[in-house]
Design an enzyme around this catalytic site. Structure first.
Site, PDB file in Angstrom:
ATOM      1  N   TYR A  77      -5.409   0.582  17.123  1.00 37.68           N
ATOM      2  CA  TYR A  77      -4.924  -0.710  16.619  1.00 37.68           C
ATOM      3  C   TYR A  77      -5.665  -1.886  17.234  1.00 37.68           C
ATOM      4  O   TYR A  77      -5.970  -1.891  18.428  1.00 37.68           O
ATOM      5  CB  TYR A  77      -3.433  -0.877  16.920  1.00 37.68           C
ATOM      6  CG  TYR A  77      -2.538   0.069  16.154  1.00 37.68           C
ATOM      7  CD1 TYR A  77      -2.549   0.097  14.759  1.00 37.68           C
ATOM      8  CD2 TYR A  77      -1.674   0.932  16.820  1.00 37.68           C
ATOM      9  CE1 TYR A  77      -1.727   0.975  14.054  1.00 37.68           C
ATOM     10  CE2 TYR A  77      -0.841   1.810  16.132  1.00 37.68           C
ATOM     11  CZ  TYR A  77      -0.876   1.819  14.750  1.00 37.68           C
ATOM     12  OH  TYR A  77      -0.066   2.680  14.057  1.00 37.68           O
TER      13      TYR A  77
ATOM     14  N   ARG B  21       3.464   1.223  10.557  1.00 34.98           N
ATOM     15  CA  ARG B  21       4.550   1.395  11.513  1.00 34.98           C
ATOM     16  C   ARG B  21       4.849   0.149  12.340  1.00 34.98           C
ATOM     17  O   ARG B  21       5.978  -0.040  12.793  1.00 34.98           O
ATOM     18  CB  ARG B  21       4.240   2.606  12.411  1.00 34.98           C
ATOM     19  CG  ARG B  21       4.398   3.927  11.670  1.00 34.98           C
ATOM     20  CD  ARG B  21       3.708   5.065  12.377  1.00 34.98           C
ATOM     21  NE  ARG B  21       2.249   4.944  12.300  1.00 34.98           N
ATOM     22  CZ  ARG B  21       1.384   5.797  12.863  1.00 34.98           C
ATOM     23  NH1 ARG B  21       1.848   6.830  13.529  1.00 34.98           N
ATOM     24  NH2 ARG B  21       0.083   5.620  12.721  1.00 34.98           N
TER      25      ARG B  21
ATOM     26  N   ARG C 175      -5.301   6.418  -2.224  1.00 31.63           N
ATOM     27  CA  ARG C 175      -5.470   7.821  -2.626  1.00 31.63           C
ATOM     28  C   ARG C 175      -6.686   8.492  -1.976  1.00 31.63           C
ATOM     29  O   ARG C 175      -6.758   9.701  -1.896  1.00 31.63           O
ATOM     30  CB  ARG C 175      -5.537   7.878  -4.156  1.00 31.63           C
ATOM     31  CG  ARG C 175      -5.832   9.224  -4.767  1.00 31.63           C
ATOM     32  CD  ARG C 175      -4.738  10.227  -4.446  1.00 31.63           C
ATOM     33  NE  ARG C 175      -5.022  11.513  -5.057  1.00 31.63           N
ATOM     34  CZ  ARG C 175      -5.937  12.375  -4.626  1.00 31.63           C
ATOM     35  NH1 ARG C 175      -6.673  12.093  -3.570  1.00 31.63           N
ATOM     36  NH2 ARG C 175      -6.132  13.523  -5.245  1.00 31.63           N
ATOM     37  N   LYS C 176      -7.653   7.693  -1.576  1.00 34.34           N
ATOM     38  CA  LYS C 176      -8.861   8.235  -0.919  1.00 34.34           C
ATOM     39  C   LYS C 176      -9.471   9.388  -1.713  1.00 34.34           C
ATOM     40  O   LYS C 176      -9.637  10.509  -1.214  1.00 34.34           O
ATOM     41  CB  LYS C 176      -8.557   8.686   0.512  1.00 34.34           C
ATOM     42  CG  LYS C 176      -8.080   7.573   1.427  1.00 34.34           C
ATOM     43  CD  LYS C 176      -7.998   8.028   2.860  1.00 34.34           C
ATOM     44  CE  LYS C 176      -7.518   6.962   3.800  1.00 34.34           C
ATOM     45  NZ  LYS C 176      -6.091   6.608   3.658  1.00 34.34           N
ATOM     46  N   PHE C 177      -9.823   9.100  -2.949  1.00 37.41           N
ATOM     47  CA  PHE C 177     -10.500  10.113  -3.775  1.00 37.41           C
ATOM     48  C   PHE C 177     -11.789  10.556  -3.085  1.00 37.41           C
ATOM     49  O   PHE C 177     -12.444   9.758  -2.404  1.00 37.41           O
ATOM     50  CB  PHE C 177     -10.841   9.513  -5.147  1.00 37.41           C
ATOM     51  CG  PHE C 177      -9.639   9.191  -5.986  1.00 37.41           C
ATOM     52  CD1 PHE C 177      -8.949  10.198  -6.650  1.00 37.41           C
ATOM     53  CD2 PHE C 177      -9.194   7.885  -6.107  1.00 37.41           C
ATOM     54  CE1 PHE C 177      -7.842   9.901  -7.435  1.00 37.41           C
ATOM     55  CE2 PHE C 177      -8.084   7.586  -6.883  1.00 37.41           C
ATOM     56  CZ  PHE C 177      -7.412   8.594  -7.551  1.00 37.41           C
ATOM     57  N   ALA C 178     -12.167  11.825  -3.299  1.00 36.68           N
ATOM     58  CA  ALA C 178     -13.359  12.327  -2.608  1.00 36.68           C
ATOM     59  C   ALA C 178     -14.042  13.473  -3.350  1.00 36.68           C
ATOM     60  O   ALA C 178     -14.768  14.233  -2.737  1.00 36.68           O
ATOM     61  CB  ALA C 178     -12.978  12.786  -1.197  1.00 36.68           C
TER      62      ALA C 178
ATOM     63  N   LYS D 249       0.850  -1.185   0.000  1.00 37.17           N
ATOM     64  CA  LYS D 249       0.000   0.000   0.000  1.00 37.17           C
ATOM     65  C   LYS D 249       0.887   1.237   0.000  1.00 37.17           C
ATOM     66  O   LYS D 249       1.839   1.309   0.780  1.00 37.17           O
ATOM     67  CB  LYS D 249      -0.919   0.009   1.231  1.00 37.17           C
ATOM     68  CG  LYS D 249      -1.925   1.158   1.204  1.00 37.17           C
ATOM     69  CD  LYS D 249      -2.924   1.074   2.327  1.00 37.17           C
ATOM     70  CE  LYS D 249      -2.487   1.744   3.597  1.00 37.17           C
ATOM     71  NZ  LYS D 249      -2.228   3.190   3.476  1.00 37.17           N
ATOM     72  N   THR D 250       0.565   2.168  -0.896  1.00 40.15           N
ATOM     73  CA  THR D 250       1.389   3.372  -1.032  1.00 40.15           C
ATOM     74  C   THR D 250       0.573   4.635  -0.767  1.00 40.15           C
ATOM     75  O   THR D 250      -0.652   4.645  -0.936  1.00 40.15           O
ATOM     76  CB  THR D 250       1.964   3.470  -2.459  1.00 40.15           C
ATOM     77  OG1 THR D 250       0.872   3.468  -3.404  1.00 40.15           O
ATOM     78  CG2 THR D 250       2.878   2.309  -2.772  1.00 40.15           C
TER      79      THR D 250
HETATM   80  P1  5BU Z   1      -0.055   2.567  10.593  1.00 44.14           P
HETATM   81  O1  5BU Z   1       1.357   3.008  10.613  1.00 44.14           O
HETATM   82  O2  5BU Z   1      -0.202   1.026  10.626  1.00 44.14           O
HETATM   83  O3  5BU Z   1      -0.917   3.246  11.620  1.00 44.14           O
HETATM   84  O4  5BU Z   1      -0.568   3.043   9.146  1.00 44.14           O
HETATM   85  C1  5BU Z   1      -1.868   2.813   8.701  1.00 44.14           C
HETATM   86  C2  5BU Z   1      -2.032   3.184   7.244  1.00 44.14           C
HETATM   87  O5  5BU Z   1      -3.375   2.908   6.847  1.00 44.14           O
HETATM   88  C3  5BU Z   1      -1.785   4.635   6.904  1.00 44.14           C
HETATM   89  O6  5BU Z   1      -1.208   4.668   5.607  1.00 44.14           O
HETATM   90  C4  5BU Z   1      -3.162   5.264   6.848  1.00 44.14           C
HETATM   91  O7  5BU Z   1      -3.243   6.286   5.873  1.00 44.14           O
HETATM   92  C5  5BU Z   1      -4.028   4.107   6.433  1.00 44.14           C
HETATM   93  N1  5BU Z   1      -5.400   4.132   6.995  1.00 44.14           N
HETATM   94  C6  5BU Z   1      -5.677   4.016   8.329  1.00 44.14           C
HETATM   95  O8  5BU Z   1      -4.786   3.912   9.148  1.00 44.14           O
HETATM   96  N2  5BU Z   1      -6.973   4.005   8.765  1.00 44.14           N
HETATM   97  C7  5BU Z   1      -8.019   4.122   7.936  1.00 44.14           C
HETATM   98  O9  5BU Z   1      -9.180   4.064   8.349  1.00 44.14           O
HETATM   99  C8  5BU Z   1      -7.722   4.250   6.552  1.00 44.14           C
HETATM  100  C9  5BU Z   1      -6.420   4.246   6.109  1.00 44.14           C
HETATM  101 BR1  5BU Z   1      -9.096   4.383   5.371  1.00 44.14          BR
END
Ligand code: 5BU
Length: 279
Positions: A223, A242, A94-97, A62-63
């Protein structure tokens, strides 16, 4: 036929009509991994080092390509080469909106030309069904898939209740292109009206907000463990950022590799428990 949550990834891959969803399910089964690593770093060399390290353990990278500050078009060529080397798909988060006509341009053009390399992308349902029409006009001919953000992992998220139900209805009306949801649980019975039976559909649930060592960060992230997400809530892919690459730039490759291996193993065990497979 068993409910989607009780079917194996292979059974689901065999009958999925969307090419991106099918490829993702096949990759998950082939590599025995439902782990997606979110590589959110700002320097391209850090980005590639992490992708190359986690590559063997993931089904999907995922980027957020817009946070790479030294981005240049060759970044995409290198990412595509790593996706072939390690056999994973790419998901630009990208979360287009915006309105249909604008998102079609954001998806196909600009610096990043997302549709040309990202197998999967996502959109907020907030504008209504026209956002799907706009993205679909670009992505469907390329065999891409779209995820709708039905829920978010953050504290106080507004994507709940009726909003989530409407997101699922929008997806049901566009099953050729919408392959699933970013959500925290299965959506199979969400949005059905009284007396309406569960349609014959297979939406993938990709879930961020996964971590085994902490409960959240200082900016509202929350988390849950792979077991809570996959076994208990029936989600299909765990998205970990992370928790895998650490808090900075993932410079300790062995630590990154070990975490990717750990999350892969936990995610797979949680799936096997859900579908009742033992090996
Ligand atoms: P983390 O480092 O595991 O907290 O990163 C989570 C990734 O998932 C990060 O790139 C967010 O932009 C993405 N994300 C999220 O955390 N929660 C959401 O509800 C959505 C995307 Br949609």
């Amino acid at each position: 036929m068993a409910s989607v949550a009780k079917q194996t990834y292979a059974q689901r891959a065999a009958k999925h009509p969307n090419p991106a969803a099918k490829a993702l399910l096949e990759t998950i089964e082939r590599k025995r991994t439902n782990l997606s690593v979110s590589v959110d770093v700002t320097k391209r060399e850090d980005f590639f080092r992490i992708v190359d390290t986690v590559g063997p353990y993931v089904c999907l990278v995922k980027t957020h390509v817009d946070i790479i500050e030294d981005f240049e078009p060759s970044v995409i060529e290198r990412l595509k080469a790593l996706s072939e080397k390690h056999d994973f798909l790419i998901f630009e988060d990208r979360k287009f909106a915006d309105i249909g006509s604008t998102v079609a341009l954001q998806y196909s053009a600009g610096v990043h030309k997302i549709a040309s390399w990202s197998h999967i992308t996502n959109a907020h349902p907030v504008p209504g069904p026209s956002i799907i029409s706009g993205l679909k006009s670009v992505g469907l001919p390329l065999g891409r898939g779209l995820l709708l953000l039905a829920e978010m992992s953050t504290k106080g998220s507004l994507a709940t209740g009726l909003y989530t139900e409407e997101a699922v209805r929008m997806a049901r009306a566009n099953r050729d292109f919408v392959i699933g949801f970013i959500a925290q649980q299965r959506m199979d019975s969400v949005g059905l009206r009284k007396g309406e039976s569960s349609p014959d559909e297979d939406f993938l649930i990709l879930t961020p907000g996964v971590g085994m060592d902490t409960k959240g960060d200082s900016m509202g992230q929350q988390y849950r463990t792979p077991r809570e997400v996959v076994t208990e809530s029936g989600c299909d892919v765990i998205i970990v950022g992370r928790g895998v690459y650490g808090k900075d730039n993932g410079s300790n490759a062995e630590a990154v590799r070990a975490q990717a291996e750990r999350y892969r193993a936990e995610g797979w065990k949680a799936y096997q428990e859900r579908v009742g497979i033992h090996d």
